[in-house]
Write an enzyme that holds these catalytic residues in place. Structure first.
Site, mmCIF file in Angstrom:
data_model
loop_
_atom_site.group_PDB
_atom_site.id
_atom_site.type_symbol
_atom_site.label_atom_id
_atom_site.label_comp_id
_atom_site.label_asym_id
_atom_site.label_seq_id
_atom_site.Cartn_x
_atom_site.Cartn_y
_atom_site.Cartn_z
ATOM 1 N NE ARG A 80 -6.736 -46.483 8.471
ATOM 2 C CZ ARG A 80 -7.036 -45.326 7.872
ATOM 3 N NH1 ARG A 80 -7.656 -44.373 8.572
ATOM 4 N NH2 ARG A 80 -6.731 -45.101 6.621
ATOM 5 C CE LYS A 183 -9.172 -46.523 4.096
ATOM 6 N NZ LYS A 183 -10.254 -45.535 4.313
ATOM 7 C CD GLU A 219 -16.601 -43.230 9.252
ATOM 8 O OE1 GLU A 219 -16.303 -42.233 8.570
ATOM 9 O OE2 GLU A 219 -15.764 -44.016 9.715
HETATM 10 C C1 LIG Z 1 -10.504 -44.289 4.846
HETATM 11 C C2 LIG Z 1 -11.698 -43.865 5.578
HETATM 12 C C3 LIG Z 1 -11.772 -42.638 6.246
HETATM 13 C C4 LIG Z 1 -10.670 -41.608 6.191
HETATM 14 O O1 LIG Z 1 -9.464 -42.047 6.724
HETATM 15 P P1 LIG Z 1 -8.124 -41.295 6.360
HETATM 16 O O2 LIG Z 1 -7.075 -42.067 7.052
HETATM 17 O O3 LIG Z 1 -8.230 -39.917 6.851
HETATM 18 O O4 LIG Z 1 -8.012 -41.336 4.865
HETATM 19 C C5 LIG Z 1 -12.917 -42.349 6.965
HETATM 20 N N1 LIG Z 1 -13.956 -43.194 6.997
HETATM 21 C C6 LIG Z 1 -13.925 -44.376 6.352
HETATM 22 C C7 LIG Z 1 -15.098 -45.269 6.431
HETATM 23 C C8 LIG Z 1 -12.804 -44.757 5.623
HETATM 24 O O5 LIG Z 1 -12.789 -45.922 4.994
#
Ligand SMILES: *Cc1c(COP(=O)(O)O)cnc(C)c1O
Length: 339
Positions: A80, A183, A219
């Site tokens: 990721r 991210k 989200e």
């Molecule tokens: C990190 C994140 C998540 C959750 O991801 P995980 O891999 O389950 O920790 C969900 N939404 C956003 C915007 C994030 O930055």
């Protein structure tokens, strides 16, 4: 050394012994460096400071009953981060380097991994950012990858119980074809005002709608959203949702316990049909949703009628935690044991 009160750990920053760094210069990633300095010395014209070239990851390491330290889905996080780097024009870190750096950072800070009984864990925060000096708007040519770790307490101090969420239509988190699926720190800066607004009104976070039509669920704060209707696990699909590794894991476990998984656009109105709902991510695994208030529309969708987490959410939460702590076998190959 001052001993740590594991049961009273929050979600703040606790200084640990070491962090691990890798620099990208002259077109290649260098050797891993171990560092005890908490500060980073970078050029004031670095692209991370001016143009927001920064991406991050979030993971956890858990100590089991057997005393072994387990890291959850390290490879998925490494992949990721590569996607995030592509999305904002940064050099991609090879998967093996990511894995090596994360394992090293955990191992070097072994004494900060909370004991099994505490329900706490070691939070792992890898960051990758542009360090090249550049004033014109171009991607930089130099980058730095840092892995820092810090012990964090159990997320649910007052038990696993539902919280209210708000739809605030005056804010968008990301653009429809923008960076929501990466991210990156910039998404967080862009969502902070909405989040603070929701908290000031007594909500846990904002449940964002899609930015284009304001019809579909997107989200849920910095987490993915899911709902349970009958025996279906339903989670929104959209170009602006960050693919949560927790959500991906919950979908696998949902199938295992006999639920049908639907990943598709989810209309806001469907909130009224859910028996259970939750926000999911590494920090909490699942934060159950009590109700969602659409403030501008004067609508309130009550999901948890008795103020308790529903049976499927509880089951999924317990199952995932059991795998992370090594109480349940790792049949999907999600765990890396730190030797
Ligand atoms: C990190 C994140 C998540 C959750 O991801 P995980 O891999 O389950 O920790 C969900 N939404 C956003 C915007 C994030 O930055």
């Amino acid at each position: 050394m001052k001993s740590i009160d594991w049961s009273n750990l929050g979600f703040g920053y606790v200084k640990t012994d070491y962090n691990v760094r890798i620099n990208y210069r002259n077109g290649e990633w260098g050797e891993l460096e171990v560092c005890s300095d908490e500060y980073i010395n970078i050029h004031m014209a670095a692209t991370c400071l001016h143009y927001g070239q920064e991406a991050f990851e979030g993971m956890k390491a858990f100590k089991g009953k057997d005393g072994k330290i387990r890291i959850f889905r390290i490879k998925d996080n490494a992949e990721r981060l590569q996607t995030s780097c592509e999305g904002i024009c940064m050099a991609k870190l090879p998967i093996e380097k990511y894995e090596e750096a994360v394992i090293k950072a955990v191992k070097l800070n072994e004494r900060f991994v909370p004991p099994y009984e505490s329900g706490a864990s070691l939070y792992i925060r890898p960051i990758l950012f542009g360090t090249g000096a550049q004033i014109g708007v171009h991607p930089g040519k130099e980058f730095m990858f840092v892995v820092m770790v810090t012990p964090v307490g159990p997320y649910f101090k007052e038990g696993f119980k539902p919280n209210p969420y708000a739809i605030l239509r005056q804010y968008d988190r990301v653009a429809p074809l923008g960076t929501g699926r990466y991210k990156v720190g910039g998404n967080y800066a862009a969502g902070m005002l909405a989040g603070e607004h929701a908290k000031s009104l007594g909500y846990a976070a904002v449940l964002f709608l899609d930015s284009k039509e304001k019809k579909y669920l997107d989200e849920c704060g910095p987490a993915n959203f899911f709902g349970i209707r009958g025996t279906s696990y339903i989670t929104p699909q959209s170009d602006s949702i960050l693919p949560s590794i927790t959500n991906k894991s919950l979908m696998t476990l949902a199938k295992e316990i006999g639920l049908t998984v639907e990943q598709r656009p989810v209309l806001e109105e469907e909130l009224s049909t859910f028996d259970e709902a939750g926000a999911c991510g590494t920090a909490a695994v699942i934060s159950p949703v009590e109700r969602v208030d659409d403030l501008d529309m004067n609508k309130s969708y009550v999901i948890s009628k008795d103020g308790k987490a529903g049976p499927y959410s509880t089951k999924l939460y317990n199952k995932l935690r059991a795998i992370q702590y090594g109480d349940e076998s790792d049949k999907y190959g999600w765990i890396t044991i730190v030797e």
